[in-house]
Write a protein that holds these residues in place. Sequence first.
Motif, short mmCIF file in Angstrom:
data_model
loop_
_atom_site.label_atom_id
_atom_site.label_comp_id
_atom_site.label_asym_id
_atom_site.label_seq_id
_atom_site.Cartn_x
_atom_site.Cartn_y
_atom_site.Cartn_z
N ALA A 51 -13.88 -63.25 45.49
CA ALA A 51 -14.62 -62.04 45.10
C ALA A 51 -14.60 -61.88 43.58
CB ALA A 51 -14.02 -60.82 45.78
N LEU A 52 -15.77 -61.56 43.01
CA LEU A 52 -15.89 -61.40 41.56
C LEU A 52 -15.84 -59.93 41.18
CD1 LEU A 52 -18.82 -63.92 40.86
CD2 LEU A 52 -16.36 -64.37 40.99
N ASP A 53 -15.23 -59.66 40.05
CA ASP A 53 -15.17 -58.31 39.46
C ASP A 53 -15.45 -58.46 37.97
OD1 ASP A 53 -14.81 -55.67 38.89
OD2 ASP A 53 -12.66 -55.63 39.30
N LEU A 54 -16.70 -58.73 37.65
CA LEU A 54 -17.07 -59.06 36.27
C LEU A 54 -16.73 -57.98 35.26
CD1 LEU A 54 -20.48 -60.90 36.88
CD2 LEU A 54 -18.22 -61.88 36.44
N PRO A 55 -16.86 -56.69 35.59
CA PRO A 55 -16.47 -55.68 34.58
C PRO A 55 -14.99 -55.75 34.19
CG PRO A 55 -17.84 -54.68 36.28
CD PRO A 55 -17.50 -56.06 36.75
N LEU A 62 -0.72 -55.66 35.63
CA LEU A 62 -0.46 -54.23 35.80
C LEU A 62 -1.71 -53.40 35.64
CD1 LEU A 62 2.97 -53.88 33.93
CD2 LEU A 62 2.54 -54.40 36.32
N HIS A 63 -2.87 -54.04 35.82
CA HIS A 63 -4.14 -53.30 35.86
C HIS A 63 -4.13 -52.42 37.11
CE1 HIS A 63 -8.48 -52.68 36.54
NE2 HIS A 63 -8.61 -52.84 35.24
N PRO A 64 -4.75 -51.24 37.08
CA PRO A 64 -4.71 -50.33 38.24
C PRO A 64 -5.18 -50.97 39.54
CG PRO A 64 -5.59 -49.19 36.33
CD PRO A 64 -5.42 -50.62 35.93
N HIS A 65 -6.14 -51.91 39.45
CA HIS A 65 -6.67 -52.53 40.66
C HIS A 65 -6.27 -54.00 40.82
CE1 HIS A 65 -9.06 -48.93 41.20
NE2 HIS A 65 -9.59 -49.07 40.00
N HIS A 66 -5.63 -54.57 39.83
CA HIS A 66 -5.25 -55.98 39.87
C HIS A 66 -3.83 -56.12 39.29
CE1 HIS A 66 -9.44 -56.95 40.80
NE2 HIS A 66 -9.79 -56.18 39.79
N VAL A 67 -2.86 -56.27 40.19
CA VAL A 67 -1.46 -56.25 39.77
C VAL A 67 -1.13 -57.40 38.82
CG1 VAL A 67 0.92 -56.35 40.59
CG2 VAL A 67 -0.79 -55.10 41.90
N LEU A 68 -1.65 -58.58 39.11
CA LEU A 68 -1.39 -59.74 38.26
C LEU A 68 -2.56 -60.08 37.35
CD1 LEU A 68 0.47 -62.17 40.73
CD2 LEU A 68 1.45 -60.59 39.05
N GLY A 74 -13.25 -62.62 36.84
CA GLY A 74 -12.85 -61.34 37.43
C GLY A 74 -12.22 -61.48 38.80
N ARG A 75 -11.85 -62.68 39.18
CA ARG A 75 -11.21 -62.88 40.49
C ARG A 75 -9.73 -62.48 40.41
NH1 ARG A 75 -13.19 -69.02 41.22
NH2 ARG A 75 -12.24 -69.03 39.13
N ASP A 76 -9.28 -61.81 41.45
CA ASP A 76 -7.92 -61.28 41.47
C ASP A 76 -6.90 -62.42 41.52
OD1 ASP A 76 -6.11 -58.89 41.83
OD2 ASP A 76 -5.61 -59.98 43.66
N ILE A 77 -5.98 -62.44 40.55
CA ILE A 77 -5.00 -63.52 40.46
C ILE A 77 -4.04 -63.49 41.65
CG2 ILE A 77 -3.07 -64.42 39.11
CD1 ILE A 77 -5.73 -65.00 37.86
N LEU A 78 -3.61 -62.32 42.07
CA LEU A 78 -2.68 -62.22 43.19
C LEU A 78 -3.30 -62.77 44.47
CD1 LEU A 78 -0.01 -61.30 44.39
CD2 LEU A 78 -0.99 -59.01 44.67
N ARG A 251 -5.75 -66.56 25.29
CA ARG A 251 -6.36 -65.25 25.54
C ARG A 251 -5.84 -64.59 26.80
NH1 ARG A 251 -12.63 -65.94 25.62
NH2 ARG A 251 -12.10 -67.99 26.49
N ALA A 252 -5.58 -65.38 27.82
CA ALA A 252 -5.13 -64.81 29.10
C ALA A 252 -4.09 -65.74 29.73
CB ALA A 252 -6.32 -64.63 30.05
N PRO A 253 -2.89 -65.79 29.17
CA PRO A 253 -1.86 -66.73 29.66
C PRO A 253 -1.42 -66.46 31.08
CG PRO A 253 -0.91 -65.17 28.09
CD PRO A 253 -2.40 -64.96 28.06
N TRP A 254 -1.65 -65.26 31.61
CA TRP A 254 -1.21 -64.93 32.96
C TRP A 254 -1.96 -65.75 34.02
CZ3 TRP A 254 -3.42 -61.44 29.58
CH2 TRP A 254 -4.76 -61.11 29.81
N ILE A 255 -3.14 -66.24 33.70
CA ILE A 255 -3.89 -67.04 34.66
C ILE A 255 -3.11 -68.31 34.99
CG2 ILE A 255 -6.04 -68.30 35.07
CD1 ILE A 255 -7.45 -66.37 33.21
N MET A 256 -2.50 -68.90 33.99
CA MET A 256 -1.74 -70.14 34.17
C MET A 256 -0.27 -69.87 34.46
SD MET A 256 -1.86 -73.39 31.58
CE MET A 256 -1.34 -75.01 32.11
#
Length: 286
Positions: A51-55, A62-68, A74-78, A251-256
């Motif tokens: 599922a994509l969440d482009l915005p 720790l985003h309100p809708h995406h913990v990781l 925009g795909r949820d890492i968790l 830019r987004a080290p949490w992805i890896m």
Amino acid sequence: MGKVTETATGTRETTKHRRIPFSVIASVLWIVFIVIVALLADGIAPYQYTALDLPNRLASPLHPHHVLGTDELGRDILSRLIVSVRISILVALGATLISACLGTTMGFAAAHFGGRVEQFILMLADFQAAMPFLILSLSVLAFFGNALPLFIGLMGLYGWERYARIARGLAVAASAQGYAGAVRQLGASPMQVYLRHILPNISSTLIVSMTLTFPEIILMETSLSFLGLGVQPPMTSLGNMLGYGREYMTRAPWIMLAPAVLIVATTLSISLLGDWLLDRLDNGPR
């Protein structure tokens, strides 16, 4: 008094020897947790892993809708992590079972037939050990494609020579002890002798070998998926997530980072458990 003291000392030594280290307990709990996550992946994932969440693309943890956090689409890492665990465990478990069954069968065949058959199997084992498996995997996957069944079967060729040598050596030792020959004289077929009498006696050693091979296959799958020749989209695996996350390390080290931590924790837990089982097997009960 002397006997009582010796008995108490022996009891303390036995209790100390049988005490399970905390690292092993933590490893077992982590492995159980990973297995539960893999089995219940569809039910516990908060979103569809595609599922994509482009915005909210590249949202931090720790985003309100995406913990990781989220990835570049925009795909949820968790969610992707949970599904990736299932795929990676499926590949590693299937490959480990194939490798163990193939190697054990080849080892039993070498011990049973001997002669040229044994020499040929040992030659194949030496060739397998000398051939860099990563290079072989890259060649096969590049030529035949990387469908999941083919990928699991290819990973199943990793490490079979270890099981072959172990099974051959233990089968020869078991035959030398006499009980295998006695059962054979009672009318048992060779298959019955190996499957019902020899295999149960060497199963503990083979299980320990499986616990040591399992994390190696996870790392091999991770390496091939990282290079783009492993699990292919829309499916996802831990190595697949690492491969996509390398472009966003700054830019987004949490992805890896999320799949990397999970890979390290899982392989370390299985290795610690395997080392402890190997130590117990070598030392035996005291």
